[in-house]
Design a protein around this motif. Structure first.
Motif, PDB file in Angstrom:
ATOM      1  N   ASN A 138       6.677   1.818   4.704  1.00  0.00           N
ATOM      2  CA  ASN A 138       6.710   0.412   4.751  1.00  0.00           C
ATOM      3  C   ASN A 138       7.957   0.055   4.959  1.00  0.00           C
ATOM      4  O   ASN A 138       8.968   0.292   4.245  1.00  0.00           O
ATOM      5  N   GLU A 189       6.913   5.517   1.760  1.00  0.00           N
ATOM      6  CA  GLU A 189       5.582   5.444   2.546  1.00  0.00           C
ATOM      7  C   GLU A 189       5.407   5.070   3.801  1.00  0.00           C
ATOM      8  O   GLU A 189       4.269   4.850   4.468  1.00  0.00           O
ATOM      9  N   ASP A 210      -7.265   4.517   6.521  1.00  0.00           N
ATOM     10  CA  ASP A 210      -7.787   3.485   7.208  1.00  0.00           C
ATOM     11  C   ASP A 210      -6.773   2.286   7.152  1.00  0.00           C
ATOM     12  O   ASP A 210      -7.145   1.070   7.712  1.00  0.00           O
ATOM     13  N   SER A 211      -5.988   2.382   6.379  1.00  0.00           N
ATOM     14  CA  SER A 211      -4.924   1.375   6.251  1.00  0.00           C
ATOM     15  C   SER A 211      -3.287   1.656   6.609  1.00  0.00           C
ATOM     16  O   SER A 211      -2.539   2.005   5.697  1.00  0.00           O
ATOM     17  N   SER A 220       0.257   5.767   0.099  1.00  0.00           N
ATOM     18  CA  SER A 220      -0.766   6.957   0.065  1.00  0.00           C
ATOM     19  C   SER A 220      -0.211   7.926  -1.163  1.00  0.00           C
ATOM     20  O   SER A 220      -1.134   8.420  -1.742  1.00  0.00           O
ATOM     21  N   ARG A 229      -2.910   2.175  -4.092  1.00  0.00           N
ATOM     22  CA  ARG A 229      -3.439   3.552  -2.939  1.00  0.00           C
ATOM     23  C   ARG A 229      -3.977   3.119  -1.785  1.00  0.00           C
ATOM     24  O   ARG A 229      -4.780   2.008  -2.103  1.00  0.00           O
ATOM     25  N   SER A 230      -3.483   3.333  -0.633  1.00  0.00           N
ATOM     26  CA  SER A 230      -4.265   2.793   0.284  1.00  0.00           C
ATOM     27  C   SER A 230      -4.421   4.148   1.292  1.00  0.00           C
ATOM     28  O   SER A 230      -3.955   5.125   1.286  1.00  0.00           O
ATOM     29  N   GLY A 247       0.897  -1.368  -0.012  1.00  0.00           N
ATOM     30  CA  GLY A 247       0.106   0.032   0.039  1.00  0.00           C
ATOM     31  C   GLY A 247       0.772   1.081   0.015  1.00  0.00           C
ATOM     32  O   GLY A 247       1.981   1.321   0.369  1.00  0.00           O
ATOM     33  N   ASP A 253      -3.721   5.283  -8.856  1.00  0.00           N
ATOM     34  CA  ASP A 253      -3.751   4.769  -7.639  1.00  0.00           C
ATOM     35  C   ASP A 253      -3.343   3.178  -7.773  1.00  0.00           C
ATOM     36  O   ASP A 253      -3.603   2.419  -6.913  1.00  0.00           O
ATOM     37  N   TRP A 254      -2.686   2.876  -8.768  1.00  0.00           N
ATOM     38  CA  TRP A 254      -1.933   1.355  -9.094  1.00  0.00           C
ATOM     39  C   TRP A 254      -1.041   1.469 -10.142  1.00  0.00           C
ATOM     40  O   TRP A 254      -0.860   2.109 -11.131  1.00  0.00           O
TER      41      TRP A 254
END
Length: 123
Positions: free
Chosen positions: A113, A111, A60-61, A14, A56-57, A12, A38-39
């Motif tokens: 991660n 991001e 809520d993630s 943002s 895209r997250s 994911g 978004d991908w």
């Protein structure tokens, strides 16, 4: 009998464009087809290997402090690779779970991660 294999790992983000720019530079990957807002699916420029999909997250993630799944980036020059990735926008993670003599360094991508840089020459 049909066999299965991992085609892509999905992470994911943002900001998919920012994440894609980081991972393309970090791994020498290219877009499989033009990115959408978004991908995007990234694949090795040399043509063989596991792909990395970024989707895209939303809020809520959130990023997991201790993720259940993460990437391991292998290298024979851990110090140099960590410095290169930091220069691309990665950040160091204050990781309280290191063993006494770790073969890995925990970083975060643009991001947040988490991923590990593994020293393949270590023991």
């Amino acid at each position: 009998m049909t066999t299965s294999r991992i085609g892509t790992v999905v992470m994911g983000a943002s900001d998919v464009g920012r994440a894609a720019a980081f991972w393309k530079a970090a791994l020498a990957y290219v877009e499989r087809e033009p990115a959408e807002d978004d991908w995007v699916v990234l694949v090795p420029a040399e043509g063989h290997g596991v792909g990395l999909s970024l989707g895209r997250s939303g809020p809520d993630s959130p990023v997991q402090e201790v993720p259940r799944v993460h990437l391991d980036v292998y290298t024979e020059d851990q110090e140099g690779e960590v410095a290169r990735l930091l220069g691309l926008g990665a950040s160091r993670v204050d990781w309280p779970h290191y063993p006494p003599d770790p073969d890995f360094v925990v970083l975060a991508d643009t991001e947040g991660n988490r991923f590990c840089v593994i020293d393949t020459t270590h023991g």
